[in-house]
Scaffold this active site. Structure first.
Site, PDB file in Angstrom:
ATOM      1  N   TYR A 112     -32.679   1.548 -20.568  1.00 28.00           N
ATOM      2  CA  TYR A 112     -31.379   1.666 -21.239  1.00 28.00           C
ATOM      3  C   TYR A 112     -30.261   1.685 -20.207  1.00 28.00           C
ATOM      4  O   TYR A 112     -29.254   0.980 -20.343  1.00 28.00           O
ATOM      5  CB  TYR A 112     -31.361   2.930 -22.096  1.00 28.00           C
ATOM      6  N   SER A 154     -22.398   3.751 -19.908  1.00 26.42           N
ATOM      7  CA  SER A 154     -22.991   5.076 -20.041  1.00 26.42           C
ATOM      8  C   SER A 154     -23.169   5.745 -18.693  1.00 26.42           C
ATOM      9  O   SER A 154     -23.304   5.071 -17.656  1.00 26.42           O
ATOM     10  CB  SER A 154     -24.361   4.949 -20.730  1.00 26.42           C
ATOM     11  N   ASN A 155     -23.200   7.066 -18.721  1.00 30.76           N
ATOM     12  CA  ASN A 155     -23.551   7.820 -17.511  1.00 30.76           C
ATOM     13  C   ASN A 155     -24.971   7.481 -17.038  1.00 30.76           C
ATOM     14  O   ASN A 155     -25.302   7.699 -15.877  1.00 30.76           O
ATOM     15  CB  ASN A 155     -23.372   9.318 -17.732  1.00 30.76           C
ATOM     16  N   HIS A 156     -25.779   6.913 -17.922  1.00 29.62           N
ATOM     17  CA  HIS A 156     -27.148   6.575 -17.546  1.00 29.62           C
ATOM     18  C   HIS A 156     -27.222   5.316 -16.681  1.00 29.62           C
ATOM     19  O   HIS A 156     -28.290   5.012 -16.132  1.00 29.62           O
ATOM     20  CB  HIS A 156     -28.016   6.465 -18.787  1.00 29.62           C
ATOM     21  N   LEU A 205     -20.043  -1.307 -29.225  1.00 30.54           N
ATOM     22  CA  LEU A 205     -20.904  -0.131 -29.247  1.00 30.54           C
ATOM     23  C   LEU A 205     -22.336  -0.480 -29.632  1.00 30.54           C
ATOM     24  O   LEU A 205     -23.227   0.362 -29.513  1.00 30.54           O
ATOM     25  CB  LEU A 205     -20.380   0.902 -30.259  1.00 30.54           C
ATOM     26  N   GLY A 206     -22.568  -1.681 -30.120  1.00 28.78           N
ATOM     27  CA  GLY A 206     -23.852  -2.052 -30.688  1.00 28.78           C
ATOM     28  C   GLY A 206     -24.970  -2.102 -29.666  1.00 28.78           C
ATOM     29  O   GLY A 206     -24.765  -2.490 -28.511  1.00 28.78           O
ATOM     30  N   ASP A 231     -22.502  -4.244 -38.107  1.00 24.62           N
ATOM     31  CA  ASP A 231     -23.733  -3.522 -37.791  1.00 24.62           C
ATOM     32  C   ASP A 231     -24.890  -4.191 -38.523  1.00 24.62           C
ATOM     33  O   ASP A 231     -24.676  -4.898 -39.515  1.00 24.62           O
ATOM     34  CB  ASP A 231     -23.629  -2.049 -38.209  1.00 24.62           C
TER      35      ASP A 231
END
Length: 257
Positions: A133, A109-111, A69-70, A33
């Site tokens: 995003y 993502s759902n987005h 995940l970054g 990270d």
């Protein structure tokens, strides 16, 4: 044989939830990270950006699985999304394939499909992003597909709903992915010797869920949690929460930059 799993964005919300759930005696977690990470008993920590090609090449060395995940986890200006979420994902995949990584799990993502109606979400739902995003998640899925077809890299893209400790809003009753179920889904994928390229929904066994879990279950995923247990404590949904998969925060005007 000891397995090494690299988690990018390990200091973020999902990374913090998953680190203890993915630890096991025969596995070494390598945590990366831009933010400082607390040292763990068996964890290797790297302070670096997913946009740094040299750092990612070193981070992927001797790694079996990358859990990516970054990146920015909410809407941001296009330049930031492009640099971190798009170019960063390309950098991760490029480092993984050169290092001989067996599997990359990409936190989509759902987005990526946020402007579809919030009534039904089949496994093969075509991209309809709700934000920059969301666009970055569509690009990440496309990159994963190409890296599998061109280079043979196994890539699982998980269209995550809402991975938090417990649901907060009425919308979450349909989108929630409990941290325990998220770990179960990732473990199911890691256990497979080869899965090719797949896009699956990441959600728990929610009574009000509309995301198909057929493709995820085909990996061996068996969700155990249901957001309905928290229904009495959540705040009501808005009109856009009920209309679009992406909900008010991403499909409403406040998401604009």
């Amino acid at each position: 044989m000891t397995e090494r799993v690299l988690i990018t964005g390990a200091a973020g919300g999902m990374g913090t939830l998953l680190r203890p759930r993915l630890g096991r005696p025969d596995r070494v977690l390598r945590l990366l990270d831009v933010a400082p990470l607390p040292p763990g008993d068996d964890a290797e920590t790297i302070e670096a950006s997913v946009t740094d090609a040299d750092a990612m090449a070193a981070a992927c060395r001797d790694v079996d699985v990358v859990i990516h995940l970054g990146g920015h986890s909410r809407e941001a200006p296009w330049a930031d999304i492009l640099s971190v979420n798009v170019d960063g994902t390309h950098t991760v995949l490029e480092a993984a394939r050169h290092a001989g990584v067996r599997l990359v799990i990409f936190a989509s993502s759902n987005h990526a499909v946020g402007f579809h109606p919030a009534t039904s979400a089949p496994d093969d739902l075509f991209p309809r992003p709700d934000t920059y995003y969301g666009v970055s998640k569509v690009v990440g899925e496309a990159l994963g597909s190409m890296y599998h077809d061109r280079y043979g890299l196994n890539v699982l893209c998980v269209r995550i709903g809402t991975c938090i400790e417990r649901p907060v809003t009425e919308r979450h009753l349909g989108t929630w992915l409990s941290p325990d179920d998220c770990a179960r889904l990732f473990e199911a994928a890691i256990a497979l010797p080869s899965l090719g390229f797949r896009v699956v929904w990441g959600a728990s066994a929610n009574t009000r869920g509309v995301y198909s879990l057929n493709a995820a279950r085909a990996l061996g995923y068996e969700p155990r949690d249901d957001a309905e247990s928290y229904a009495a404590d959540v705040t009501p949904a808005s009109e856009l929460d009920l209309r679009y998969i992406g909900g008010q925060d991403f499909c409403g005007p406040e998401a604009d930059h």
